[in-house]
Motif scaffolding. Structure first.
Motif, PDB file in Angstrom:
ATOM      1  N   HIS A  20     -17.933  49.211 106.124  1.00  0.00           N
ATOM      2  CA  HIS A  20     -19.111  48.438 105.763  1.00  0.00           C
ATOM      3  C   HIS A  20     -18.880  47.824 104.380  1.00  0.00           C
ATOM      4  O   HIS A  20     -18.582  48.533 103.412  1.00  0.00           O
ATOM      5  N   GLY A  21     -18.964  46.491 104.294  1.00  0.00           N
ATOM      6  CA  GLY A  21     -18.921  45.822 103.002  1.00  0.00           C
ATOM      7  C   GLY A  21     -17.651  46.026 102.208  1.00  0.00           C
ATOM      8  O   GLY A  21     -17.698  46.185 100.994  1.00  0.00           O
ATOM      9  N   ALA A  54     -19.561  39.586  92.622  1.00  0.00           N
ATOM     10  CA  ALA A  54     -20.854  40.278  92.572  1.00  0.00           C
ATOM     11  C   ALA A  54     -20.770  41.529  91.703  1.00  0.00           C
ATOM     12  O   ALA A  54     -21.685  41.829  90.922  1.00  0.00           O
ATOM     13  N   MET A  55     -19.663  42.255  91.800  1.00  0.00           N
ATOM     14  CA  MET A  55     -19.489  43.459  90.988  1.00  0.00           C
ATOM     15  C   MET A  55     -19.417  43.116  89.509  1.00  0.00           C
ATOM     16  O   MET A  55     -19.996  43.812  88.671  1.00  0.00           O
ATOM     17  N   ARG A  56     -18.707  42.032  89.179  1.00  0.00           N
ATOM     18  CA  ARG A  56     -18.617  41.635  87.771  1.00  0.00           C
ATOM     19  C   ARG A  56     -19.984  41.229  87.218  1.00  0.00           C
ATOM     20  O   ARG A  56     -20.242  41.354  86.014  1.00  0.00           O
ATOM     21  N   ALA A  57     -20.868  40.773  88.107  1.00  0.00           N
ATOM     22  CA  ALA A  57     -22.224  40.390  87.688  1.00  0.00           C
ATOM     23  C   ALA A  57     -23.178  41.581  87.636  1.00  0.00           C
ATOM     24  O   ALA A  57     -24.343  41.416  87.285  1.00  0.00           O
ATOM     25  N   MET A  61     -21.625  48.570  93.999  1.00  0.00           N
ATOM     26  CA  MET A  61     -21.879  50.004  94.085  1.00  0.00           C
ATOM     27  C   MET A  61     -23.006  50.425  93.153  1.00  0.00           C
ATOM     28  O   MET A  61     -23.038  50.051  91.988  1.00  0.00           O
ATOM     29  N   SER A  62     -23.936  51.216  93.670  1.00  0.00           N
ATOM     30  CA  SER A  62     -25.031  51.714  92.843  1.00  0.00           C
ATOM     31  C   SER A  62     -24.609  52.989  92.121  1.00  0.00           C
ATOM     32  O   SER A  62     -23.687  53.693  92.550  1.00  0.00           O
ATOM     33  N   LEU A 112     -15.967  51.096  86.524  1.00  0.00           N
ATOM     34  CA  LEU A 112     -14.810  50.223  86.654  1.00  0.00           C
ATOM     35  C   LEU A 112     -15.282  48.816  87.018  1.00  0.00           C
ATOM     36  O   LEU A 112     -16.123  48.655  87.910  1.00  0.00           O
ATOM     37  N   THR A 113     -14.741  47.813  86.337  1.00  0.00           N
ATOM     38  CA  THR A 113     -15.118  46.426  86.581  1.00  0.00           C
ATOM     39  C   THR A 113     -13.889  45.647  87.034  1.00  0.00           C
ATOM     40  O   THR A 113     -12.834  45.735  86.402  1.00  0.00           O
ATOM     41  N   PRO A 114     -13.980  44.874  88.114  1.00  0.00           N
ATOM     42  CA  PRO A 114     -12.806  44.124  88.583  1.00  0.00           C
ATOM     43  C   PRO A 114     -12.362  43.080  87.560  1.00  0.00           C
ATOM     44  O   PRO A 114     -13.176  42.426  86.911  1.00  0.00           O
ATOM     45  N   ASP A 115     -11.056  42.940  87.429  1.00  0.00           N
ATOM     46  CA  ASP A 115     -10.497  41.842  86.665  1.00  0.00           C
ATOM     47  C   ASP A 115     -10.566  40.577  87.527  1.00  0.00           C
ATOM     48  O   ASP A 115     -10.997  40.617  88.682  1.00  0.00           O
ATOM     49  N   ASP A 116     -10.148  39.435  86.985  1.00  0.00           N
ATOM     50  CA  ASP A 116     -10.193  38.177  87.721  1.00  0.00           C
ATOM     51  C   ASP A 116      -9.002  38.110  88.680  1.00  0.00           C
ATOM     52  O   ASP A 116      -7.968  37.495  88.395  1.00  0.00           O
TER      53      ASP A 116
END
Length: 297
Positions: A20-21, A54-57, A61-62, A112-116
């Protein structure tokens, strides 16, 4: 002197899980985790650009709690940034590891935040902790790829293999390896004495064991201490995780996000989680300039 032949372990179960997702659940404490404990949960995540944006914004994940377990996140492709006052800042890429021993309780999910990058892929594993650690002090570490040692084609994420020991402070009796084999390359893993639990999951490519194991499959080996031999298919490199362990001797007592060895330990962990939730709400916005939210413990 003639070498003693060793028998290779056969595969007794396989699954492709359910997704899922961008996340596929391969193992949960209520299914395979019961027979593969101390390994009780495994996700493979394949997050492409729309989800990464969306994750970077701040979406995705909650924030959620854990107690009684350790989580191990290892990347197989892409890059993720960490930024934590207790751990500094840095970047995880192939072979990089987030180690989180939840112990008595933590809240996490956005550290954790995704890089570009166009894709982030990896595995998240849960390990059931022994009684002396399940309600102990939480700990989190971020280990960049250069900190994870290799033995041949295997990066030693947890435990010790071929004389190489991981810096991750996992409980004794657990090995977890990230392996990349070139097309057609063979590799044999000999588990330590007592490691009767064994499985692997493929992130990319195809493996040949006693049968073909394609991308996305998780396979479970028979309970034994014999070697596991695999060969990458001829179509390209194969990337996979392989784990072995001494069986976890305790019953699993399950909460919504917690796994403990007794009902009393579970109750203690869930009380601590609720107390932490109140403290976290009172702390307010904790998002860093990097865009992530450090583990609350």
């Amino acid at each position: 002197m003639q070498a003693i032949a060793t028998r290779n372990r056969s595969i007794v179960y396989r699954t492709r899980g359910h997704g899922h997702g961008g996340i596929t659940r391969l193992m949960s404490p209520s299914d395979l985790g019961e027979s593969l404990k101390p390994f009780v949960f495994l996700d493979i995540f394949n997050m492409e650009r729309p989800l990464l944006e969306a994750m970077r914004a701040g979406a995705g994940m909650s924030i959620h709690p854990h107690s009684g377990i350790a989580t191990v996140t290892v990347l197989t492709e892409g890059r993720m940034k960490f930024d934590d006052p207790s751990s500094g800042t840095g970047m995880l890429s192939y072979g990089g590891v987030e180690w989180l021993r939840a112990g008595s309780g933590v809240w996490h999910g956005k550290e954790l935040t995704p890089d570009d990058v166009p894709l982030v892929q990896g595995f998240q594993l849960w390990i059931a902790l022994p009684p002396e650690l399940e309600n102990g002090q939480p700990e989190s570490r971020y280990l960049e790829p250069q900190s994870i040692p290799s033995a041949g084609p295997a990066r030693v994420i947890l435990g010790e293999h071929a004389g190489v020991r991981s810096p991750t402070p996992a409980p004794a009796g657990i090995n977890y390896l990230l392996v990349t084999l070139k097309a057609g390359e063979s590799w044999t893993y000999q588990p330590p004495a007592g490691h009767a639990v064994g499985w692997l999951a493929v992130a990319r490519g195809t493996l040949e064991a006693s049968t073909s194991v394609p991308t996305g499959d998780m396979v479970v080996f028979e309970d034994a201490e014999d070697a596991i031999t695999v060969q990458a298919g001829m179509g390209g490199d194969a990337v996979f995780v392989l784990a072995s362990a001494i069986p976890h001797p305790h019953e699993l007592h399950l909460g919504s996000y917690s796994v403990h060895t007794s009902a009393q330990a579970l109750e203690t962990g869930e009380r601590r989680i609720e107390a932490l939730r109140e403290q976290m709400v009172a702390a307010g916005n904790r998002r860093t300039p990097t865009g992530n939210v450090p583990v609350f413990r």
